[in-house]
Design a protein around this motif. Sequence first.
Motif, mmCIF file in Angstrom:
data_model
loop_
_atom_site.group_PDB
_atom_site.id
_atom_site.type_symbol
_atom_site.label_atom_id
_atom_site.label_comp_id
_atom_site.label_asym_id
_atom_site.label_seq_id
_atom_site.Cartn_x
_atom_site.Cartn_y
_atom_site.Cartn_z
ATOM 1 N N MET A 431 0.836 -1.222 0.000
ATOM 2 C CA MET A 431 0.000 0.000 0.000
ATOM 3 C C MET A 431 0.854 1.248 0.000
ATOM 4 N N PRO A 432 0.438 2.305 -0.713
ATOM 5 C CA PRO A 432 1.320 3.463 -0.844
ATOM 6 C C PRO A 432 1.611 4.178 0.468
ATOM 7 N N ALA A 433 0.621 4.244 1.376
ATOM 8 C CA ALA A 433 0.897 4.926 2.644
ATOM 9 C C ALA A 433 1.915 4.156 3.463
ATOM 10 N N LYS A 434 1.922 2.825 3.316
ATOM 11 C CA LYS A 434 2.860 2.028 4.100
ATOM 12 C C LYS A 434 4.289 2.196 3.604
ATOM 13 N N GLU B 16 -6.198 4.974 8.553
ATOM 14 C CA GLU B 16 -5.421 6.060 7.939
ATOM 15 C C GLU B 16 -4.452 5.531 6.902
ATOM 16 N N LEU B 17 -3.785 4.390 7.223
ATOM 17 C CA LEU B 17 -2.795 3.847 6.304
ATOM 18 C C LEU B 17 -3.458 3.310 5.046
ATOM 19 N N ILE B 18 -4.588 2.611 5.224
ATOM 20 C CA ILE B 18 -5.206 1.969 4.063
ATOM 21 C C ILE B 18 -5.763 3.008 3.101
ATOM 22 N N CYS B 20 -4.759 6.033 2.870
ATOM 23 C CA CYS B 20 -3.712 7.008 2.573
ATOM 24 C C CYS B 20 -4.002 8.386 3.136
ATOM 25 N N SER B 21 -4.861 8.492 4.164
ATOM 26 C CA SER B 21 -5.018 9.806 4.776
ATOM 27 C C SER B 21 -3.841 10.118 5.688
ATOM 28 N N TYR B 22 -2.973 9.094 5.924
ATOM 29 C CA TYR B 22 -1.725 9.306 6.668
ATOM 30 C C TYR B 22 -0.824 10.281 5.920
ATOM 31 N N LEU B 23 -0.956 10.293 4.567
ATOM 32 C CA LEU B 23 -0.061 11.111 3.759
ATOM 33 C C LEU B 23 -0.630 12.484 3.464
#
Lengths: 518, 78
Positions: A431-434, B16-18, B20-23
Amino acid sequence: INHIVHNGGLYKRPFNEAFEETPMLVAVLTYVGYGVLTLFGYLRDFMRQWKIEKCQNATEREEQKDFVPLYQDFENFYNRNLYMRIRDSWNRPICSVPGAKVDMMERVSHDYNWTFTYTGRVIKDIINMGSYNYLGFAQKAGACQEAAAKVLSQYGAGVCSTRQEMGNLDKHEELEKLVARFLGVESAMAYGMGFATNSMNIPALVGKGCLILSDELNHASLVLGARLSGATIRIFKHNNMQSLEKLLKDAIVHGQPRTRRPWKKILILVEGIYSMEGSIVRLPEVIALKKKYKSYLYLDEAHSIGALGPSGRGVVEYFGLSPEDVDVMMGTFTKSFGAAGGYIGGKKELIDYLRTYSHSAAYATSMSPPVVEQIITSVKCIMGEDGTTVGEARVQQLAENTRYFRRRLKEMGFIIYGNEDSPVVPLMLYMPAKIGAFGREMLKRNIGVVVVGFPATPIIESRARFCLSAAHTKEMLDTALKEINEVGDLLQLKYSRRRLVPLLDRPFDETTYEETED
Amino acid sequence: MDVKRSYLYWLFCQFELITCSYLMEPWEKVLFYSFNLAVAGLLLYTAYICVAFHLSLAFQLLWSFLGNPRENALSVVK
C-alpha cells in the motif's frame, strides 16, 4: 512447502524460489488507497491550475500554455501528487562510509516535502540495511584503504584520458589479469562505470539482423544497451525457461520477420541476481538451452559476483558450472568489492575486439587508480592470496546472514520474494501509505532501509528491499529483526498465509499464463 | 479502558494507512473525513429507516400467524 526442483540432474543443489501471491483483500485495499490519492491529485491539480494554491512544481511558462502540454502524462501526475508526499524516504544524505552502520544528516520539511532544510544534527550509527555492501569492503580502515591511499599518493586521482589514448595504466593491466584469473576466463576488461559497461558494450557485440532475448525484469542498463544496438528484442517471462525455449524455437524456425533469413546472432541477456525480486537465474537450464539452439549468453553478475558461490566467484560457481559455457560474463565492482566500475570477461578474441570497438573504451575516461587498487586488494582478499582467510570468512558470513535473516522474516509472517540464497531480500508492502510509513518508522528506530515503489516495481507491488552484508554481526541483525517485527505489527505488514505457491514444473503451453494455476 | 482506547487508536491508524489519509495535509484530512462521515451518516440513516420498516412488517406477520388476526390490509391469514 517449497517446491524443490531436481531437473534430471542439471541442478546439484535444491533451487528454492518463491513468490507468494498477493492476497486479494490487500490488492483491493491498495487500489482503494491509490484511488483516493488519485482523486486528491486531481483536486490539487485543479487548485494549482486555478491559482487557489501556489504551484511549486515545474510548469510551462505563460507564453507556452497553448503549446503541446509537457506535464500531463501519468509519470508527471504521479510525481507531483504521489511521489512528493513520500519523498523524504529517498535521497537521504549520508555523511560517513556506508558500512554496516552509517551516519545520516537529519532533515525536516516544513512544506510537505517540497523543500528540505537541515537541522544540523547528525543521526549516528544507523544500521545500514540498504547499501550494496555484500562482503563489507566499504571500510575506511583496513588493508584495502591503506593500499588505495598509497596508490593515491603515487598516481593521483585523475587519469585524464581514455583507455585507447593515454589512460591505459599498468594498474589497469594488473587488474584485468587478476579479474580474469578470479573468474576463470581467458581475458577480461574493466570499465569506469557499471551502467556504461552494459549500455556501451552490447551495441558493440550485436547489431541489426541479430536477435536479443532479454528477461522481463532486466536492469535499465541492459535494456538501454539492447535498444541502442538496433537488434530485434524479444522478451521472455521472468526466469521462465519454457517461455525462453518457445522464443528460441520460433526464432530458429521462422528466422527474421520479413525475409525469413536466419538470424545473424541470438544473444540471451540474463542477470545473476535480479535486485528487485531477489531471484537467481536458472543458469543450468539457460546454458542447456543455449547449447541446444546454438545461441550466445550474456550474464550480468552485478549483484551475484562475490555474493554467491562457496568462494565468492558468482552464480556460475554457485551452480557448479564451467565459466567457459558463458560467452560474455559481465559484472560490476560496485556491489561486493566496495569500489566503482564494471568488467567484461570472456575469450581472448572477444575482449581484444571489445578493446578496439567498445564505445566505453574509445570515449570514456578510464578508472581512477585508487579505485583500481581497492578492487585489486579486495579481489586478492576474497581469493585468499593476501595470506589471510578474511575473504573466505566474509563469504561464509554473508551466506549465514542471508539464511538466518530470510528464515526469521519468513517465520514472522512477512511476504518475502526470491531465492533462499540471495542476499537481496524484498519485503512486500503493497500500500502506498505504508511505503512512506515504513521508511519513516524504521528511521525513527535507527535503521536505514530502502523502500521501492512505482516505477521501479509494478504499481501495487511496492516493497522494502534489504541488502545483507558480511559486515552485519548477528546482534545487528537481531536488533534489525526486532524493529522490523515491531513495525510489522504496527503497520500490519504480516500478510503471508504460509501457503507458498509451488513453481511451475510442467510444460508451458498457450493455456497457462500464471504460475498459480492448478 | 486504556487498552481499549489504544486498540481503537491502532484501528484508526490502520484506516489512515489503508486510505492514505496518513499522507494527506491537514486540510485534505478534514475534507476527506467529513466526506466519509457524511456518507457513513447517510448510510446509517437509510439502514435505520429500511430495517425499521421491514422489521415492523415482519412482526405484524408473525402476530397474525400466532392467532391474533389483525384487521389491516397487510394481513395474509385467510
